[in-house]
Motif scaffolding. Structure first.
Motif, short mmCIF file in Angstrom:
data_model
loop_
_atom_site.label_atom_id
_atom_site.label_comp_id
_atom_site.label_asym_id
_atom_site.label_seq_id
_atom_site.Cartn_x
_atom_site.Cartn_y
_atom_site.Cartn_z
N LEU A 269 -3.81 13.94 15.03
CA LEU A 269 -3.16 12.72 15.47
C LEU A 269 -2.71 12.84 16.93
N ARG A 270 -2.13 13.99 17.28
CA ARG A 270 -1.67 14.17 18.67
C ARG A 270 -2.84 14.14 19.64
N LEU A 271 -3.93 14.81 19.28
CA LEU A 271 -5.09 14.83 20.17
C LEU A 271 -5.66 13.42 20.35
N GLN A 272 -5.70 12.65 19.26
CA GLN A 272 -6.20 11.28 19.34
C GLN A 272 -5.33 10.42 20.25
N LYS A 273 -4.02 10.56 20.13
CA LYS A 273 -3.11 9.71 20.92
C LYS A 273 -3.14 10.07 22.41
N LEU A 274 -3.25 11.36 22.71
CA LEU A 274 -3.39 11.77 24.11
C LEU A 274 -4.71 11.25 24.67
N PHE B 203 -6.28 8.64 23.81
CA PHE B 203 -6.20 7.19 24.02
C PHE B 203 -5.70 6.87 25.42
N TRP B 204 -4.67 7.54 25.89
CA TRP B 204 -4.15 7.26 27.22
C TRP B 204 -5.14 7.65 28.32
N VAL B 205 -5.98 8.65 28.06
CA VAL B 205 -7.02 8.99 29.03
C VAL B 205 -8.07 7.88 29.06
N ARG B 206 -8.40 7.35 27.90
CA ARG B 206 -9.49 6.39 27.78
C ARG B 206 -9.09 4.95 28.11
N TYR B 207 -7.79 4.68 28.13
CA TYR B 207 -7.30 3.34 28.44
C TYR B 207 -6.31 3.42 29.61
N PRO B 208 -6.80 3.42 30.84
CA PRO B 208 -5.91 3.56 31.99
C PRO B 208 -4.84 2.48 32.08
N LEU C 282 -11.40 2.50 18.35
CA LEU C 282 -11.10 1.63 17.23
C LEU C 282 -9.64 1.81 16.81
N ARG C 283 -9.07 0.74 16.27
CA ARG C 283 -7.75 0.86 15.66
C ARG C 283 -7.94 1.20 14.19
N HIS C 284 -7.34 2.30 13.78
CA HIS C 284 -7.44 2.78 12.41
C HIS C 284 -6.06 2.68 11.78
N ARG C 285 -5.93 3.23 10.60
CA ARG C 285 -4.65 3.19 9.89
C ARG C 285 -3.51 3.77 10.72
N PHE C 286 -3.81 4.82 11.47
CA PHE C 286 -2.79 5.48 12.28
C PHE C 286 -2.94 5.18 13.76
N GLY C 287 -3.55 4.07 14.09
CA GLY C 287 -3.71 3.69 15.48
C GLY C 287 -5.06 4.08 16.05
N ALA C 288 -5.12 4.27 17.37
CA ALA C 288 -6.37 4.58 18.05
C ALA C 288 -7.06 5.77 17.39
N PHE C 289 -8.37 5.61 17.15
CA PHE C 289 -9.05 6.61 16.34
C PHE C 289 -10.50 6.77 16.78
N GLU C 290 -10.97 8.02 16.70
CA GLU C 290 -12.38 8.33 16.84
C GLU C 290 -12.65 9.58 16.01
N TYR D 152 -1.93 -3.71 20.98
CA TYR D 152 -2.38 -2.52 20.25
C TYR D 152 -2.07 -2.68 18.77
N ALA D 153 -0.81 -3.01 18.47
CA ALA D 153 -0.37 -3.09 17.08
C ALA D 153 -1.06 -4.22 16.31
N ASP D 154 -1.40 -5.31 17.01
CA ASP D 154 -1.99 -6.47 16.35
C ASP D 154 -3.51 -6.39 16.23
N THR D 155 -4.11 -5.34 16.76
CA THR D 155 -5.57 -5.19 16.64
C THR D 155 -5.96 -5.00 15.19
N PRO D 156 -6.89 -5.80 14.67
CA PRO D 156 -7.33 -5.61 13.27
C PRO D 156 -7.94 -4.23 13.06
N TRP D 157 -7.81 -3.73 11.86
CA TRP D 157 -8.41 -2.43 11.54
C TRP D 157 -9.90 -2.46 11.83
N ASN D 158 -10.40 -1.31 12.30
CA ASN D 158 -11.81 -1.10 12.60
C ASN D 158 -12.32 -2.03 13.71
N SER D 159 -11.42 -2.54 14.53
CA SER D 159 -11.79 -3.31 15.71
C SER D 159 -11.37 -2.53 16.95
#
Length: 220
Positions: free
Chosen positions: A33-38, A40-45, A86-94, A177-184
């Motif tokens: 989860l930590r790696l995914q969230k970090l 995300f900030w790299v991928r979304y300036p 993509l937004r997943h259950r726990f937020g930004a995900f790949e 971010y929070a309002d993004t539908p799952w898998n979008s």
């Protein structure tokens, strides 16, 4: 390349309690989860710039934070550097297995899992000696890597050692971010961030001094 530099920047020193794998590694990132969230900030300036503005509003005597946000938003970086997630259950995900496979195959990174009662409780990403060498020499061989090196270091410093759950909560504070539908795909907030930057600049009455710039350099 991006994930190797991110793991190198975010790695903690392994401890004796980490077991046998630690003897073959020079760093470890604990938690998928930590790696995914970090990442995300790299991928979304634009989201990173928004977070820098959040920090500036908490500490308005540190105008270098606003300068860093402006450097991002005044450029084409939010469009050119964005890599959608993509937004997943726990937020930004790949899914990291496929992305990390070349690093694992080349012996730059190793993966392990902490299991408790047949359930995976934590993913761990180990930076090997070879991985550190490649991360350190990559800039000499490919100058274009400089942006990724500086950005991953900035993101890690901004996170200030926060865990995945804490980073997730911070990122969910942005409504888009929070309002993004799952898998979008999580949408950009570039224009909103630029409008916010303009408002903050209007309120800024002091000029960043030399000391503030030096403090800002510590984030880069």
């Amino acid at each position: 390349m991006r994930l190797l530099l991110l793991i190198a920047a975010a790695s903690d020193t392994p401890s004796d309690e980490d077991g046998d794998v630690a003897g073959e590694a020079v760093g470890v990132v604990r938690g998928q989860l930590r790696l995914q969230k970090l990442d995300f900030w790299v991928r979304y300036p634009d989201y990173l710039a928004n977070e820098l503005m959040n920090e500036y509003e908490k500490a308005p005597d540190e105008p270098y934070l606003l300068v860093l946000a402006g450097d991002i938003l005044d450029s084409e970086e939010p469009d050119l550097r964005r890599l959608p997630m993509l937004r997943h259950r726990f937020g930004a995900f790949e899914r990291l297995d496929d992305v990390l496979a070349p690093l694992v195959e080349k012996g730059l990174v190793r993966k392990s899992q902490l299991v408790n009662h047949e359930r995976v409780t934590e993913h761990r990403y180990w930076l090997t000696v070879r991985g550190r060498e490649v991360a350190d020499t990559m800039l000499d061989e490919a100058p274009a890597v400089k942006w990724y090196r500086e950005r991953t270091q900035l993101v890690v410093r901004l996170s200030d050692g926060l865990g995945g759950e804490q980073l997730k909560r911070r990122q969910y504070l942005v409504r888009d971010y929070a309002d993004t539908p799952w898998n979008s795909h999580i949408p950009p907030i570039t224009e909103k961030a630029r409008a916010r930057l303009a408002q903050l600049r209007e309120r800024l009455t002091c000029t960043p001094n030399t000391a503030s710039h030096r403090a800002g350099d510590d984030l880069l």
